[in-house]
Design a protein around this motif. Sequence first.
Motif, PDB file in Angstrom:
ATOM      1  N   GLU A  29       1.542   5.275   4.429  1.00 34.11           N
ATOM      2  CA  GLU A  29       2.313   6.506   4.247  1.00 34.11           C
ATOM      3  C   GLU A  29       2.394   7.323   5.535  1.00 34.11           C
ATOM      4  N   ARG A  40      -3.649   3.012   2.389  1.00 33.25           N
ATOM      5  CA  ARG A  40      -2.560   3.855   1.889  1.00 33.25           C
ATOM      6  C   ARG A  40      -2.215   4.948   2.899  1.00 33.25           C
ATOM      7  N   ARG A  42      -2.469   2.196  -7.872  1.00 32.15           N
ATOM      8  CA  ARG A  42      -3.650   1.615  -7.243  1.00 32.15           C
ATOM      9  C   ARG A  42      -3.438   0.119  -7.070  1.00 32.15           C
ATOM     10  N   GLN A  43      -3.777  -0.390  -5.890  1.00 32.19           N
ATOM     11  CA  GLN A  43      -3.535  -1.794  -5.614  1.00 32.19           C
ATOM     12  C   GLN A  43      -4.371  -2.708  -6.508  1.00 32.19           C
ATOM     13  N   GLU A  77      -8.652   0.883  -0.061  1.00 32.48           N
ATOM     14  CA  GLU A  77      -7.317   1.243  -0.539  1.00 32.48           C
ATOM     15  C   GLU A  77      -6.854   2.571   0.059  1.00 32.48           C
ATOM     16  N   THR A  78      -7.748   3.552   0.108  1.00 31.49           N
ATOM     17  CA  THR A  78      -7.378   4.871   0.636  1.00 31.49           C
ATOM     18  C   THR A  78      -6.996   4.777   2.107  1.00 31.49           C
ATOM     19  N   TYR A 129       0.813  -1.215   0.000  1.00 29.88           N
ATOM     20  CA  TYR A 129       0.000   0.000   0.000  1.00 29.88           C
ATOM     21  C   TYR A 129       0.849   1.269   0.000  1.00 29.88           C
ATOM     22  N   GLY A 130       2.152   1.118   0.063  1.00 28.76           N
ATOM     23  CA  GLY A 130       3.034   2.264  -0.092  1.00 28.76           C
ATOM     24  C   GLY A 130       3.452   2.490  -1.534  1.00 28.76           C
TER      25      GLY A 130
END
Length: 207
Positions: A183, A179, A125-126, A175-176, A120-121
């Motif tokens: 991060e 992420r 987009r995954q 995903e958001t 996720y870094g």
Amino acid sequence: MARRTAGLGSAVRSTDRRGQTRDQVLDAALQLFNEHGYLGVRVEDIAKQAGVSRATFYKHFSEREQILSDLFERLLGAGGESAPYEETTSAGSVHQQVALVVEGAVRRMLEQEQLAKFVYGLPIRQSALLPPGEPNTPPAFTQVTRLLERAAKRGEVRVDLPVALLARHVLAALETGMRDWAEDRVDDPLDRVRLMLDLAFQGITRS
């Protein structure tokens, strides 16, 4: 008959060795990616770290980018065998049912924290890492779609939009949230994912 049985045993051992080599390469790649970043690692580096030849690497992976796809499948249990998902009950709203599935996926991912942080870094987009085709869809993704399909039949979600688009909207929330955690914008990915799901289901305007 004995000769045929022996042949089958040999094939099983060969398959096991192939799987072990793939896992060995994936483990080596993940370690190097975390130490040097994805762009700083070559195929030669991965092969050396895994203790295999470059030729052996290409027997298992057509390119370095396939490593990313396989790591994402490992993280989310694509194929359904490594991370079984039980069917949720019909109790609760579709929001609550979807949240149950998504939160379960997050908890499973956090059991592989180093891998989750890396995946996720990545600056992509995954979902783009997934190969096409239903058999390769992670179980959580499939179950969210099924829940939304049932909810659409009951009139609980918008019916003017395709269910596939609604599912993508929900999974974008996952995903958001992940992420933001990868991060270092938040400490708790589960809380962030819950917040993003609330936004996905309720929107951002005041009622």
